[in-house]
Design a protein around this motif. Sequence first.
Motif, PDB file in Angstrom:
ATOM      1  N   LEU B  63     -22.325  52.078  15.731  1.00 36.55           N
ATOM      2  CA  LEU B  63     -22.065  52.959  14.653  1.00 36.55           C
ATOM      3  C   LEU B  63     -20.734  53.513  14.565  1.00 36.55           C
ATOM      4  N   GLY B  64     -20.054  53.606  13.287  1.00 40.87           N
ATOM      5  CA  GLY B  64     -18.922  54.216  13.233  1.00 40.87           C
ATOM      6  C   GLY B  64     -19.056  54.964  11.599  1.00 40.87           C
ATOM      7  N   PHE B  65     -18.502  56.295  11.600  1.00 43.28           N
ATOM      8  CA  PHE B  65     -18.460  57.098  10.198  1.00 43.28           C
ATOM      9  C   PHE B  65     -17.405  57.741   9.930  1.00 43.28           C
ATOM     10  N   LEU B  86     -14.001  53.896  15.443  1.00 44.26           N
ATOM     11  CA  LEU B  86     -15.217  54.629  16.138  1.00 44.26           C
ATOM     12  C   LEU B  86     -16.313  53.658  16.567  1.00 44.26           C
TER      13      LEU B  86
END
Lengths: 459, 450
Positions: B63-65, B86
């Motif tokens: 996950l990256g946000f 990320l």
Amino acid sequence: MHELLESLLGEFSGVEYGELRYHERKGLIVSVRQGELEAANSTVYSGIGVRAFHHGGWGFSSTSRIDRESIKGAILDAISGARAAGKKEGARLGEASLATGRFAPEIEDPLSAHSFEEKLALVRQAESKVRSFPFIASAACSYRENLDHKYIYTTDGARAEVIDSKPEFRLFGVAAANGDRVEARESMGITGGWTDLLRKDPDELAETVARRARDLLGAKHPAGERAVVILDPGLAGLLSHEAIGHTVEADFVLSGAITKGKLGQKVASELVTLVDSGPSQYGRLAGGTVLVDDEGVITERTEVIKDGILKSYLHNRESAALFEVRSTGNARAYEYSDEPLIRMRNTYIEPGDRTLEEMISEINEGYLLKGAGGGQADANAEFMFSVQEAYRIKDGKLGELLRGVAISGQAFEVLQSVDAVSKEFRFDMGAGYCGKLQMAKVDGGGPFVRCKAIIGGRK
Amino acid sequence: MIELLNLCELAVETALKFGADEAEAFLTRGREISVRAEANELKLATSHAADGLGIRVFSDRALGFASVNVFDEQTIEETVQMAVSLSKATPQDEHNVLPEPRPIKTISGLYDDQAQAFGMDQAITQMEEMLAAARNYDSRVMIDSALVNAAIATHAVMNSKGIKAEEQRSLFSHFIMGMARDNEEVSSFNHRFDSARRASELDGKKTAMEFAGSVVASLGATRGESFAGTIILSPDAVLELMIGPIIWAVSANNVQKGMSRWAGMTGKEVASPMLTIEDNGQLAGGACSASFDREGLPHTHLTIIQDGVLQNYLYNSYTARKEGRGSTGHASGGTRSVPAIGPTNLTIKHGEQSKEELIGEVERGILVTRFSSSPNPVSGDVSGVVKGGFLIEHGKLTRPLIETMFSGNLFEFLSKLSGLSRETERLAFPQEVGLVSPYIRIDDVAITAG
């Protein structure tokens, strides 16, 4: 940015005061629960908040577009808002120490020098440490940082550039047995850099959380009663902020809070000196440290109660004029799109000269209360807040641990009942936020304080 | 309107170009005006844009946000790049998969055609009417603050699996808070609020008068007594005391991670058979309704508790995938964080007795109109102060109370319900949760006087 803002100040025509506040906030949140990553959020939130004052009314507008035309449009909106809301001719803003120049907290080891990977590793390791204990059913850990860059320009002379850095670290563990579940929490939050945030070893903190959750699981509930209690520094801070601090915010005073008309009166034991301060005292910078407020005013250390006497309310420039004093620098806006409101900063009770051991030894029956939870208070200073741990005190000795409770009372009555204050002092609310239409990063603390309060129990 | 989905598409395509396997863009563009009063007077008029773009990416199921509130191409590209970078540093998780599209049914009544025309003048007029109504009710009423707010926002969501949706919604809300002051005596604070999709559905005068009535009634309050007795919770107190812990306990994420007391309890009795709770995100015109959730999936009409038996948890697509089932359409949140789980419009089914009958049967107890506490959602332990309350003796309300606390365990309270009123009230916190609730009576509660 300087030239742009300076040249736009001329656009405030037909109003008494104008303010431009550019605020860029870079945020990072890393959160892990039960070994799973729940958030790796990087945010940038930036724009200009514009405020105008006219005949006692305010207009506020904001835009995320940093170009001359968009900002001019926001200025026009703010002007028309102020003219629509302003009905009182002669209303004015109070005197203040307006800031010019660059203001930044002293930071040794900036957060930007540490990689995302390092922050993620910190969180994963601490979370897995809490979870490594066999009695822990669930664990969570998070790291959060806000890096701020502001320019605050006003038509009457503030020209401030303000830098800020506020990291937070939180740990959470749940112990479970026989259908019962209990949680424990620890958190740290400061103004500053990486090393200062992690002065307490995260591994030790993780162990503290896990063992406390286990101990609380086996603990009994106390009976409800009015009792002699010792508040720990976090609870002393929460009492100062929640139950006293809100009642001395000048906007609450104007609308009829219990402190109205009581300046100069004795409202607490003479052992109590209660302060709300923009700068920080006592070691590393507290989480609510504000060098310049969002009206461009240099903040001060405000003595709210001095030796038991109510000395000052907390002011922005408008309320300062109404009370004919100088602004105390308490106008704060959470983000660019929020308008400044009267908010607290670092709120605490000054230390005294006793030791905790002496204070316990003088109690026949009572409680030592530790670990501030959530809290609320009222215009009449009646408060309620939750406490993680309650230790029974009997015949001057610390006894069994009891389940967390809520304590309540009328805060000024509680402060009148204070009969001992410790030497030991710490800030302990640095991961805390205060909500009043918008959020604010605040801190609070104090010494151990012995007083009387109501404990909500099960009998 | 096209423009928003174009921006989403730009973000999603850029993410795939930078090496993400899946990408989702959630975008909000809105405008909001509000008028605020302080200390009994009109004080502030504001207008501002509420814009945001949140980008969630998965690279090798990691996950990256990232989010931003400026929409030029270069900024969007930088933000996407941050999200992707990320995701290259975070751990893999096999459940990190974006949802597939589902048919979306447009929910009616979420946008007021008059919303664009609702201007500052109207907001000021409404505020003046509210202030006058509260002040004229009784000269002892002190208004600390009041708010009139009107917001229009368009929400768009798109992902690389084919989800593509957008909707314009309006929301009008107001709020009034303060106390009564009679010479030296200051009552407890109280507040009233309401929100609705259409301006015409709100009645500021009514809200103001209810607020004024409640603070005046709490003047003359005295300390209570300690006893084990009955409490009757008003809908406001139900919202304060019960809703948070119940929602916590039925959020699939908490269930899956050992933080819910109701883990493994579906199909089992968790409350008195009197209790039925539903959540309906498809309610036409509902203040918390929407045609799609934070991930672009349709909301559902879900029974949470039926006759005391736990029926369903609330899922977003991540938690649903873990159990190999579908999302219930409860992905919640804004543009600045990854989708969480949240309720929409909750209804607690009413009972058969009137509120008066519920009170009439109580030998000794408290009618709680406002309660201040921090209920612990994990254990259910609750201990707090009655901020607005009346002592009930021999079936009658006898006097207002202060400094009275009650304590117990919320999950145990739920099995001790002894009555629900016929009357219900609608409460809606803007953008958080809507609730329709009756008055709820609970027996055998520990009450502590000050």
